[in-house]
Design an enzyme around this catalytic site. Structure first.
Site, PDB file in Angstrom:
ATOM      1  N   LYS C  78     -16.611  48.277 -26.397  1.00 46.30           N
ATOM      2  CA  LYS C  78     -15.833  47.116 -26.834  1.00 46.30           C
ATOM      3  C   LYS C  78     -16.779  45.952 -27.089  1.00 46.30           C
ATOM      4  CE  LYS C  78     -11.770  44.324 -25.437  1.00 46.30           C
ATOM      5  NZ  LYS C  78     -10.756  44.108 -24.384  1.00 46.30           N
ATOM      6  N   SER C 153      -6.003  44.066 -25.931  1.00 49.91           N
ATOM      7  CA  SER C 153      -7.065  43.647 -26.828  1.00 49.91           C
ATOM      8  C   SER C 153      -8.079  44.746 -27.134  1.00 49.91           C
ATOM      9  CB  SER C 153      -7.794  42.450 -26.225  1.00 49.91           C
ATOM     10  OG  SER C 153      -8.452  42.828 -25.030  1.00 49.91           O
ATOM     11  N   SER C 177      -4.903  44.869 -21.293  1.00 47.13           N
ATOM     12  CA  SER C 177      -5.684  45.105 -22.516  1.00 47.13           C
ATOM     13  C   SER C 177      -6.319  46.482 -22.634  1.00 47.13           C
ATOM     14  CB  SER C 177      -6.767  44.040 -22.662  1.00 47.13           C
ATOM     15  OG  SER C 177      -6.232  42.875 -23.228  1.00 47.13           O
TER      16      SER C 177
END
Ligand code: MG
Ligand code: ZN
Lengths: 110, 510, 498
Positions: C78, C153, C177
């Site tokens: 990420k 996210s 997330s």
């Protein structure tokens, strides 16, 4: 100095309007008039929602700042390698010689 | 026994209330009220929350890492030694060391503060309260209470360019070096209990001496490791409420603190006496003009949005650690000063000189212990020995002259075995490593002679060789006596007892 | 099964056994990324050179006789995790061109164990969002239906793993997330106990809530990655110094003797009949595996959202102050430093980030601190206490992982309706509990099947129990096998699936 401890009933908060320009100044974000309008509305709405917690009686409840219960996490006083200056300054939006450079500082900024 | 207790036990002069009224600064109608905030860099190997070296100077931006440069994703971890230094500092001033303490974020933007918040302590500092005991040049003991000492991190350093004089006002841009960012800093906040410039300097000197002696800081103002601001206000003598204060900044030596406070008190008195009002503001001290000037007039209430730093966990100071640190603490300056000045009757200057040099003071204490004679000990230690130390660049306590040697020397002088001239010579020879004074005296027969027969012999010889002087003396010029005695001492190679020589000489000449 | 479809566990086994080289796996994955990611948008940065070099090093180590837990396993990182030498943007314009000069602890542990970083995955800007639509740099689509969002996210990592563009996706979870995008993309999303995985090198959103965890296609892979990443890190004061029990070796196939709490207040009937049916079936499946279902109550969980939207923004307002144009990242010039700050942050942050900074600044500001920030912290205590009470009567809690399945891009324009997506995940985050989402079926929308996730949650440090239960459920139900990639992902210009 301790203006943070000002006692304030949360019930009175829902009627408060966020002074969005003051908050944006503290946060150092320039807002357009349009954003002041829009964010003001959205944050006002959000505050309406979050005000539900005012219903809970928490007078005798301790605050949880962290869920970990660790204490005294400390490092030994030992020197470790630093980053090299070339790497450090290559990130700088503006460097001059071996320094970071910024536009003039107005004394009030401190 | 705690040093704090011993300071009380000595029973030195009690702190007197009120100021001594520095000349011109606080005439009798007005009383100044001063509080001082000091930032003192702690002496550690590494910074407060990362492993970068805590050293003064160096090439700009070379002592930085992801943590102290606040790179995205970096996290702080507290330095154990810095926390222990804080506890020692607090104990030195009799402060409370709460069992629970935490770090908070103080949020505001400034370009040399990498995270745009400072890790500091808000409502639960590592030390609370306490009292700083200090003395003035005349030996008067004073006290000023501490509000707190808390731990925080230093910022980087900005150099302002384009204004011609390095000042921020009128500059076009600034250059930033982050080497200092993250250096551990203790903020010492005093109560407003200081009343003139002398007291302010006395208070600061007490902080400095104590921190240096504890080894928690070097306190080098010229390197910026001690920086202080003073809140100054005046009020009519006897008034209870405080006047409007001005905060004075930019004082970079104890001398400028003294000058700035005197100038500021005078300025405020002048304003008030001519019917004006002091406004609350931040004023900068100007070393060149010797005046303070407005830095920030419209003092906005800062909204620092303090909250507990979620990246750090609380500090619980266990009592065993506190006791260990307390036990390891040396005798502290106020106690030592009181002992020297009040008990040993050393002068303020002598006592201060020793207090400011802890190893020398310990050496002195060893001399007193062995000789039981503080006066003679201080004479040797601060006299001949310190002179030799200066000349040779070797501290007294590292020289070959041991405290037992000094004590032996004092005994030799006190018992009239040697005279002061021989004593001086012996100090020099001991410094060169010739060993104990007694053995030198014995080996070389330097002991003073008080045998009347031998002394008469020397006198007779001298009188015979100096007929003119004898005649002068008898003609009323009694001041030749000194010369004649000197000749006798010379003839005896310094061994004759000078008092006896004087006495016999007088008899022979009359 | 094609190379890219292999699980992480299978890849590591095969590479360690020298049946296949790490380089071959890496090349296949990079090929798949090049073939489909143009249309998917999972990655902000592809790491061809770094991945191949890492693969060659792994092969050399294997040739040297080493065994590596994640040998050759392709990993999506990420983009809020620092990996030295890679652009690390947080999905924000303010860091669009920032190259991290250091590697975070969790990522380093993955690399040391033989994992191959194939790309930096897209995300909502600064991890603020539940759809990935708040990324300022790229739009990520749901690989099972490109018209839908992948969740957020950690949407990039979830999409990458779901589309076989990595076996393991690293995500971060502040209020859901990892779990919500896991549910949206039909994969496993696991958030460990707060403090179990070091945050050093994770760009902070809300420090007291952020936690790194894996997104994977199987629970086994999640356990594998967790075992590698977890453990005390002296660089993170909040990481927990406490012995770690390996989870992978403890995975079981049944739930006999386990008491699973079903939360009274999380009655799924209000989510609609189709969704309700999926969860009711999931609970029955747990029961079939031997678990005893018990009703538990979390009376204050309903206040989770309000509490979270005070605490997380407050912390973020401070954490994001450092993006000021002085040391790195974007700068927009101004006549003085103050102007420079304000212009830089106005241009560099997107609207959701600004909203959260503003609300957080407000909640901490003079006069409001006690009423908002401290009050929220107290409610946080109550929520934690509720979980403690519930866990006195059950071993695990089961509930939905999100308020709805993946929605169509652009469907949620009102910020608050987006916040509601995390209604079921936020309470666990506030309490610091380990929780995961595992595929539990799907609902049919406009002829397409859209996956859903079952959330399981355990007491702190009970990762073993949690993963073991999820593994048993997964093995019995195999819902992830029903994931079908959107047909337009098959029409790859450079050929079909490798
Ligand atoms: Mg300070
Ligand atoms: Zn550093």
């Amino acid at each position: 100095m301790n203006s943070q401890s000002t006692k304030r009933s949360i019930l009175s908060l829902s009627s408060d309007k966020i002074d969005i320009r003051y908050v944006a100044k503290l946060a150092r974000i320039a807002l357009t008039d349009d954003e002041v309008q829009r964010f003001g509305q959205q944050l006002g709405d959000l505050l309406e929602h979050v005000n539900v917690i005012s219903k809970l009686d928490t007078d005798s409840i301790p605050a949880t700042a962290q869920v970990v219960e660790s204490r005294n996490v400390e490092r030994e006083d030992e020197v470790r390698p630093c980053l090299d200056r070339k790497t450090v300054l290559s990130m700088a939006p503006q460097a001059q010689g071996s320094f970071f450079r910024v536009p003039r500082i107005i004394a009030e900024d401190g | 026994m705690s040093n704090i207790e011993s300071a009380h036990a000595v029973g030195g002069p009690q702190p007197s209330a009120g100021g001594r009224g520095a000349e011109g600064a606080a005439p009798s109608k007005w009383e100044a009220v001063i509080g001082i905030e000091c930032h003192v860099e702690l002496k550690t190997n590494s910074k407060m929350f990362c492993g970068c070296a805590n050293e003064f100077g160096g090439e700009p931006n070379t002592k930085v890492c992801p943590v102290c440069l606040a790179l995205p994703g970096a996290l702080p971890v507290a330095n154990r030694v810095a926390i222990e230094h804080m506890i020692a500092a607090g104990l030195a001033f009799d402060a409370q060391i709460p069992e629970f303490s935490k770090f908070d974020r103080k949020n505001y933007f400034y370009p040399d503060m990498p995270k745009d918040y400072q890790i500091s302590q808000f409502d639960m500092p590592l030390t609370q309260g306490g009292v700083v005991r200090y003395w003035l040049e005349d030996g008067t003991m004073k006290e000023c209470r501490l509000t707190r000492i808390h731990l925080e991190e230093d910022t980087g350093k900005s150099t302002h360019s384009g204004s011609g004089d390095g000042r921020i006002a009128g500059s076009s841009h600034s250059l930033i070096d982050f080497n200092r960012a993250g250096v551990p800093l203790m903020e010492c906040v005093s109560e407003p209990e200081i009343h003139n410039a002398d007291e302010a300097v006395g208070y600061l000197e007490a902080l400095k001496r104590t921190f240096v002696q504890l080894g928690v800081s070097d306190v080098k103002m010229e390197e910026g490791s001690l920086r202080c601001d003073a809140n100054v206000s005046i009020r009519p003598v006897g008034a209870k409420e405080l006047g409007t204060k001005a905060e004075i900044k930019n004082m970079n030596s104890f001398r400028s603190v003294h000058r700035a406070i005197e100038s500021e008190i005078a300025r405020q008195i002048e304003i008030v006496e001519s019917g004006g009002r002091v406004v609350q503001e931040t004023r900068g001290w100007d070393e060149v003009t010797g005046t303070t000037h407005t830095m920030r007039s419209k003092e906005q209430a800062h909204d620092y949005r303090y909250f507990p730093d979620p990246d750090l966990v609380p500090v619980e100071v266990d009592r065993a650690t506190v006791e260990r640190i307390r036990k390891d603490m040396p005798e502290l300056p106020p106690a030592r000063f009181a002992r020297y000045h009040c008990e040993f009757k050393l002068s303020v200057a002598q006592a201060t000189q020793l207090v400011e040099n802890a190893p020398l003071a310990e050496y002195f204490d060893a001399c007193v212990n062995a000789s039981k004679n503080a006066q003679q000990s201080v004479n040797f230690v601060l006299g001949d020995l310190s002179r030799l130390a200066n000349e040779s660049d070797t501290p007294v306590y590292e020289s070959p002259v041991k405290p037992q040697h000094v004590a032996e020397l004092i005994t030799l002088v006190e018992s009239n075995t040697i005279n002061s001239k021989i004593a001086k010579e012996l100090v020099g020879r001991m410094w060169k490593g010739e060993g104990a004074p007694k053995s030198i005296v014995e080996k070389e027969g330097l002991a003073q002679t008080s045998d009347p027969g031998a002394i008469d012999g020397f006198i007779d010889g001298v009188l015979a060789a100096n007929e003119k002087s004898v005649a002068d003396y008898k003609g009323g010029k009694t001041n030749v006596m000194g010369f004649l005695v000197g000749q006798v001492m010379k003839a005896s190679r310094g061994k004759a007892n000078p008092a006896l020589v004087q006495e016999r000489m007088k008899e022979k000449l009359t | 099964m094609s190379t890219v479809e292999r699980s992480g566990v299978d890849v590591a086994r095969a590479v360690n056994a020298r049946e296949i080289s790490a380089r071959e796996v890496t090349d296949a994955t990079l090929g798949q990324i090049d073939a489909v990611d143009e249309r998917l948008g999972a990655y902000l940065t592809r790491l061809h050179d770094m991945a191949r070099a890492a693969a060659d090093r792994v092969d050399a180590r294997i040739a040297g006789g080493e065994k590596l837990a994640m040998a050759g396993v392709p990993v999506a990182v990420k983009d809020n995790m620092c990996l030295a030498g890679t652009r690390t943007t947080c999905g924000s314009k303010i860091l669009e061109n920032w190259i991290a000069p250091y590697t975070g602890t969790a990522v380093q542990r993955i690399l040391d164990a033989g994992g191959i970083p194939v790309g930096k995955s897209n995300m909502d800007e600064f991890a603020m969002g539940s759809s990935c639509e708040n990324s300022a740099l790229l739009q990520t689509r749901n690989p099972l239906d490109l018209s839908r969002v992948p969740g957020g996210s950690s949407g990039g990592s979830a999409a990458a793993v779901s589309a076989h563009l990595a076996a393991v996706g690293l995500g971060s979870d502040t209020g859901g997330s990892i779990r919500e995008p896991g549910a949206f993309c039909g994969v496993v999303g696991f958030k460990p106990t707060y403090g179990r995985v070091s945050r050093y090198g994770l760009i902070a959103f809300a420090s007291s809530l952020d936690q790194i965890g894996p997104l994977t296609r199987t629970v086994e892979d999640a356990a594998l990655a967790y075992d590698v990443m977890a453990g005390y890190d002296p660089m993170d004061s909040t990481s927990i110094d406490r012995p770690l029990e390996p989870t992978f070796s403890a995975l079981r196939d049944d739930l006999r003797g386990k008491r699973i709490g079903i939360v009274k207040e999380f009655e799924t009937g209000k989510l609609g009949a189709a969704i309700d049916a999926v969860y009711k079936q999931a609970y029955r499946d747990l029961e079939k595996l031997g678990a005893e279902l018990i009703e538990v109550s979390l009376p204050t969980a309903d206040y989770g959202l309000a509490t979270y939207y005070l605490i997380a923004p407050a912390e973020c307002s401070s954490n994001l102050a450092r993006f000021d144009g002085v040391r790195y990242g974007l700068r927009v010039e101004g006549n003085d430093v103050g102007e420079m700050y304000e212009a830089t942050r106005a241009a560099g942050f997107g609207p959701e980030v600004k909203r959260r900074i503003l609300i957080g600044t407000y909640a901490l500001s003079s006069g409001y601190y006690d009423a908002y920030y401290v009050k929220a912290q107290k409610v946080r205590t109550l929520i934690g206490d509720d979980f403690k009470k519930a866990f006195a009567t059950c071993d695990l809690i089961a509930c939905p992982a999100a308020s709805s399945p993946a929605f169509v891009s652009g469907a949620k324009s009102d910020p608050y309706s987006m916040y509601l997506m995390d209604y079921y995940t936020i309470p666990m985050s506030l309490a610091g509990l380990p929780a995961l989402s595992v595929p539990c079926g799907s609902v049919s929308v406009e002829g397409k099947s859209v996956p859903m996730g079952l959330q399981l949650c355990a007491p702190i440090f009970a990762e073993r129990e949690l993963l073991s239960a999820a593994h048993a459920y997964e093995k019995a139900t195999m819902h992830y096998k029903n994931n079908k990639l959107d047909v337009s992902l098959h029409r790859a210009p450079t050929g079909n699936l490798v």
